[in-house]
Design a protein around this motif. Structure first.
Motif, PDB file in Angstrom:
ATOM      1  N   LYS A   1      -1.083  -2.533  -4.324  1.00 18.42           N
ATOM      2  CA  LYS A   1      -0.660  -1.701  -6.113  1.00 18.42           C
ATOM      3  C   LYS A   1       0.270  -3.321  -5.930  1.00 18.42           C
TER       4      LYS A   1
ATOM      5  N   HIS B   1      -4.745   2.553  -1.503  1.00 23.14           N
ATOM      6  CA  HIS B   1      -4.718   1.500  -2.211  1.00 23.14           C
ATOM      7  C   HIS B   1      -3.663  -0.064  -2.359  1.00 23.14           C
TER       8      HIS B   1
ATOM      9  N   GLY C   1      -3.707  -1.158  -9.662  1.00 23.03           N
ATOM     10  CA  GLY C   1      -3.244   0.037  -8.602  1.00 23.03           C
ATOM     11  C   GLY C   1      -2.305   1.467  -8.097  1.00 23.03           C
ATOM     12  N   LEU C   2      -1.525   0.714  -9.813  1.00 25.40           N
ATOM     13  CA  LEU C   2      -0.794   2.164  -9.866  1.00 25.40           C
ATOM     14  C   LEU C   2      -1.065   3.199 -10.978  1.00 25.40           C
TER      15      LEU C   2
ATOM     16  N   SER D   1       0.791  -1.045   0.304  1.00 18.84           N
ATOM     17  CA  SER D   1      -0.110   0.102  -0.042  1.00 18.84           C
ATOM     18  C   SER D   1       1.100   0.786   0.210  1.00 18.84           C
TER      19      SER D   1
END
Length: 280
Positions: free
Chosen positions: A266, A264, A172-173, A139
Motif C-alpha cells: 500500500k 498487500h 492498495g488501500l 505491507s
C-alpha cells in the motif's frame, strides 16, 4: 406587590447568570437588549468559558497573541493555534467551550516511519503543520497515538480522528478493511473502516475479514458497525477511531489505526495528524 423582571438585575448579576450557559447562548442573548449585550461583553462571562489553565496554554503558543478582552481571547483561541514547538494545535470548541487538540504526524508512533523506503517526511499542502508524512510503500500499516486525559476537558465525550489525504498515486488501500480502535482504562472499542473501494468489494472483504477475526481470536470488532470517511471543512479527510468519556481522572487514551492482516503493498496515504475534539 411589584413584580421583579430580569432586567431589574444589576448587570454583573446578569453576567453571572449568562456565565452558566454556553458561548452560543451568550452570543444569542446579546441581541435581547442593551443590558444583555453589556452583560455578555463582561470578562466575568468569558472567563467562565475559558479553560482554567488557559494561561498555561497561552504560554505554549508558537506565536504570541494579543487580545483586548476575555471575549476577544476566547474567539482567538477558537481557531486552532500551534503549540509545543509546532507539533500540536490547540483550540476551544466555540459551541461547547471544551478543549480540542490535534497531534501532528511527528507526535504519532508510525511503524517504519524512519525508513525512507516506507515513509517520506515532507511539507504537505494545506497542512497547519510544517511537515507531515506520506506512505511510500509498506505491507504492514500501523499508526498509534496516546494522549493523557489531563489535557482535555472533564465530563466530556470526545471523539478521535485520523486526518489525512490520499495522493493521486494511492494504491492498495482498498484491498482489506482497516482496524481502528480506542482504549481508555478498561474500555476498548474496535471497529473497521475503508479508505477506498466500492460497496460490493467492501461487503466481500468485510465477510472475509470478520471470519478471519473469529477464527483467529481477536474478535473485539463489532461486525455490524464500521466507520466511514468524511470530508472536513479544511479539505482534508478524516476517519473516526471511536469515542470516549473524559471523567477527569488521570489516564491515557490509546488510539490505533492499522491493517496488519494482509500481505498487500500500500502507498499514497498522506497523514497530517490525529484530532481529539468533543462530540456534539
Amino acid at each position: 406587590m411589584a413584580t421583579t423582571s430580569i432586567h431589574d438585575l444589576p448587570e454583573d448579576c446578569l453576567a453571572q447568570v449568562i456565565a452558566f450557559t454556553t458561548p452560543r447562548k451568550a452570543c444569542e442573548s446579546s441581541i435581547v437588549s442593551t443590558m444583555f449585550r453589556n452583560s455578555t461583553e463582561s470578562d466575568l462571562v468569558w472567563d467562565k468559558f475559558l479553560p482554567n489553565d488557559y494561561r498555561d496554554i497561552i504560554s505554549t503558543l508558537v506565536s504570541p497573541i494579543e487580545f483586548s478582552s476575555k471575549k476577544d481571547l476566547f474567539f482567538k483561541l477558537s481557531t486552532p493555534l500551534l503549540i509545543d514547538g509546532g507539533n500540536k494545535t490547540f483550540a476551544i470548541d466555540k459551541y461547547t467551550n471544551k478543549k480540542c487538540y490535534m497531534l501532528s504526524a511527528r507526535e504519532l508512533s508510525i511503524t517504519w516511519a524512519s525508513n525512507p523506503l516506507c515513509w517520506s517526511w515532507k511539507p504537505l499542502l494545506q497542512s497547519r503543520f510544517s511537515e507531515g508524512v506520506e506512505l511510500v510503500m509498506v505491507s504492514w500499516l500501523e499508526i498509534d497515538c496516546e494522549i493523557n486525559t489531563r489535557m482535555l476537558s472533564k465530563n466530556t465525550v470526545y471523539g478521535a480522528y485520523l486526518v489525512f489525504k490520499l495522493a493521486d498515486r494511492a494504491f492498495g488501500l482498498d484491498f482489506l478493511p482497516l482496524e481502528v480502535s480506542i482504549e481508555v482504562g478498561d474500555y476498548k472499542s474496535t471497529k473497521i473502516t475503508y479508505l477506498r473501494g466500492n460497496e460490493s468489494k467492501k461487503q466481500e472483504m468485510e465477510r472475509d475479514f470478520m471470519q478471519h477475526k473469529i477464527d483467529g481470536s481477536r474478535s473485539s470488532v463489532c461486525e455490524d458497525e464500521e466507520y466511514v470517511l468524511h470530508t472536513r471543512d479544511d479539505g482534508w479527510l478524516e476517519v473516526e477511531f471511536g469515542e470516549f468519556y473524559c471523567d477527569g481522572k488521570d489516564r491515557g487514551v490509546k488510539m490505533s489505526f492499522k491493517e496488519d492482516q494482509g500481505e498487500h503493498l500500500k502507498g499514497g496515504l498522506l497523514v497530517e495528524g490525529i484530532e481529539i475534539r468533543p462530540k456534539h
